[in-house]
Design a protein around this motif. Structure first.
Motif, PDB file in Angstrom:
ATOM      1  N   CYS A  97     -25.753 -23.912  23.113  1.00 30.80           N
ATOM      2  CA  CYS A  97     -26.197 -24.548  21.874  1.00 30.80           C
ATOM      3  C   CYS A  97     -27.717 -24.653  21.896  1.00 30.80           C
ATOM      4  CB  CYS A  97     -25.564 -25.933  21.730  1.00 30.80           C
ATOM      5  SG  CYS A  97     -26.053 -27.105  23.011  1.00 30.80           S
ATOM      6  N   ASP A  98     -28.268 -25.233  20.841  1.00 26.88           N
ATOM      7  CA  ASP A  98     -29.714 -25.421  20.738  1.00 26.88           C
ATOM      8  C   ASP A  98     -30.095 -26.686  21.504  1.00 26.88           C
ATOM      9  OD1 ASP A  98     -32.355 -25.711  20.086  1.00 26.88           O
ATOM     10  OD2 ASP A  98     -32.059 -25.765  17.909  1.00 26.88           O
ATOM     11  N   LYS A  99     -30.578 -26.525  22.711  1.00 28.50           N
ATOM     12  CA  LYS A  99     -30.914 -27.665  23.554  1.00 28.50           C
ATOM     13  C   LYS A  99     -32.171 -28.396  23.074  1.00 28.50           C
ATOM     14  CE  LYS A  99     -27.622 -27.425  26.598  1.00 28.50           C
ATOM     15  NZ  LYS A  99     -27.917 -27.244  28.016  1.00 28.50           N
ATOM     16  N   SER A 100     -32.938 -27.773  22.183  1.00 33.44           N
ATOM     17  CA  SER A 100     -34.145 -28.425  21.681  1.00 33.44           C
ATOM     18  C   SER A 100     -33.849 -29.393  20.544  1.00 33.44           C
ATOM     19  CB  SER A 100     -35.150 -27.372  21.195  1.00 33.44           C
ATOM     20  OG  SER A 100     -34.680 -26.709  20.027  1.00 33.44           O
ATOM     21  N   SER A 101     -32.646 -29.363  20.008  1.00 38.43           N
ATOM     22  CA  SER A 101     -32.278 -30.234  18.894  1.00 38.43           C
ATOM     23  C   SER A 101     -31.740 -31.557  19.406  1.00 38.43           C
ATOM     24  CB  SER A 101     -31.220 -29.546  18.023  1.00 38.43           C
ATOM     25  OG  SER A 101     -30.764 -30.413  17.002  1.00 38.43           O
ATOM     26  N   ASP A 102     -32.020 -32.641  18.676  1.00 36.37           N
ATOM     27  CA  ASP A 102     -31.443 -33.922  19.046  1.00 36.37           C
ATOM     28  C   ASP A 102     -30.084 -34.128  18.393  1.00 36.37           C
ATOM     29  OD1 ASP A 102     -32.270 -34.240  16.439  1.00 36.37           O
ATOM     30  OD2 ASP A 102     -33.538 -35.997  16.801  1.00 36.37           O
ATOM     31  N   LEU A 103     -29.613 -33.110  17.654  1.00 34.66           N
ATOM     32  CA  LEU A 103     -28.269 -33.143  17.091  1.00 34.66           C
ATOM     33  C   LEU A 103     -27.303 -32.447  18.047  1.00 34.66           C
ATOM     34  CD1 LEU A 103     -29.174 -32.209  13.407  1.00 34.66           C
ATOM     35  CD2 LEU A 103     -28.482 -34.467  14.258  1.00 34.66           C
ATOM     36  N   PRO A 104     -26.038 -32.857  18.059  1.00 33.69           N
ATOM     37  CA  PRO A 104     -25.097 -32.291  19.030  1.00 33.69           C
ATOM     38  C   PRO A 104     -24.723 -30.845  18.723  1.00 33.69           C
ATOM     39  CG  PRO A 104     -23.974 -33.822  17.550  1.00 33.69           C
ATOM     40  CD  PRO A 104     -25.444 -33.942  17.261  1.00 33.69           C
ATOM     41  N   HIS A 105     -24.675 -30.040  19.786  1.00 36.83           N
ATOM     42  CA  HIS A 105     -24.189 -28.651  19.807  1.00 36.83           C
ATOM     43  C   HIS A 105     -24.505 -27.835  18.548  1.00 36.83           C
ATOM     44  CE1 HIS A 105     -20.672 -31.476  19.256  1.00 36.83           C
ATOM     45  NE2 HIS A 105     -20.727 -30.919  18.063  1.00 36.83           N
ATOM     46  N   MET A 106     -25.762 -27.842  18.152  1.00 38.36           N
ATOM     47  CA  MET A 106     -26.205 -26.990  17.046  1.00 38.36           C
ATOM     48  C   MET A 106     -26.246 -25.532  17.508  1.00 38.36           C
ATOM     49  SD  MET A 106     -26.912 -28.897  14.314  1.00 38.36           S
ATOM     50  CE  MET A 106     -28.218 -28.141  13.348  1.00 38.36           C
TER      51      MET A 106
END
Length: 281
Positions: A57-66
């Protein structure tokens, strides 16, 4: 095979030794049991690789598993031995939970032959089919990620849909969460739903044994939820996982112009610049 997105346990058993087939165990713990361990280390279908939704997932996002960036996804698939032109069958430990999310992710990233095992691992085990604990050794393969932007909605897309009415919004959460009478399982989120959204809890698409309802029953279920299958639909849920169950069901039912709001309520409900409605649709 045809364009139907499901395969049966019998089909998979008959084709398990096919050289171009890759079985994928899609893993994500339920939000209500975030510390639940995966079954994979002790038991999985022969040759299955482990796809952790919370890691790929996008580890740079603060949203889950983007969704990750395409090049990041390509690298992850290469390491799993998943490549271009293969037939991919995805299953999960619960019957139908995270497998549709991985199906949608792979399809959105350009994979063409991706299917979900109807009934998942519970059905496979209940039928007495074999499983193993050995981790397969697969040769790294080249996976060409080509993100289909039309399949992924962001917060601005949702704002535009609410204003224009150009698409239907369908929410997979439970009725009490949708109506705002129950708290969200994630802290810091407001209760309610997006204006204009309709509600269809994802479990309404599934039979008692965890398989998807027959196509005609799915069509009726969507229609009773107020969805016109001839008009575009954007699915949403708590964090973009069970929304994919609706997307898969809509695909089976014959709908074609589909998008999934990746941020879902984890994003919309956390902001103070988004409108929230409560009560029934």
């Amino acid at each position: 095979m045809n364009d139907h997105p499901l395969v049966s346990t019998q089909w998979l058993a008959d084709h398990l030794s096919s050289p171009d087939l890759v079985v994928i165990n899609a893993w994500m713990p339920p939000v209500t049991h975030p510390d639940a361990p995966p079954v994979y280390p002790e038991a999985h279908i022969h040759g299955a690789v482990f796809f952790d939704v919370n890691e790929i997932c996008d580890k740079s996002s603060d949203l889950p598993h983007m969704l990750p960036q395409p090049h990041v996804f390509s690298s992850a698939m290469r390491k799993l031995g998943i490549g271009d032109g293969q037939t991919l069958v995805v299953y999960d430990d619960f019957g139908a939970y995270s497998a549709p999310r991985v199906w949608w992710t792979l399809r959105s990233m350009g994979a063409e032959r991706v299917f979900v095992l109807d009934g998942g691992f519970p059905k496979w085990r209940a039928e007495g089919r074999p499983f193993e604990d050995a981790v397969p050794r697969r040769t790294q393969s080249h996976f060409s990620s080509r993100l289909n932007n039309a399949a992924v909605a962001d917060i601005d897309d949702i704002r535009n849909v609410i204003t224009s009415g150009a698409r239907q919004i369908l929410d997979a959460r439970s009725a009490d969460r949708f109506e705002g009478t129950a708290p969200e399982p994630r802290a810091g989120l407001r209760a309610g739903h997006m204006p204009t959204a309709q509600n269809l809890p994802f479990n309404h698409l599934l039979s008692e044994n965890g398989t998807f309802l027959p196509r005609e029953d799915l069509i009726k279920t969507f229609q009773e939820a107020g969805i016109d299958l001839n008009r575009p639909v954007t699915t949403t849920c708590g964090s973009g996982v069970t929304a994919a169950i609706l997307t898969l069901g809509l695909t089976i039912a014959g709908a074609r112009d589909l998008a999934l709001y990746d941020g879902s309520w984890a994003e919309w409900g956390s902001r103070d610049d988004t409108e929230v409605a409560t009560g029934p649709a």
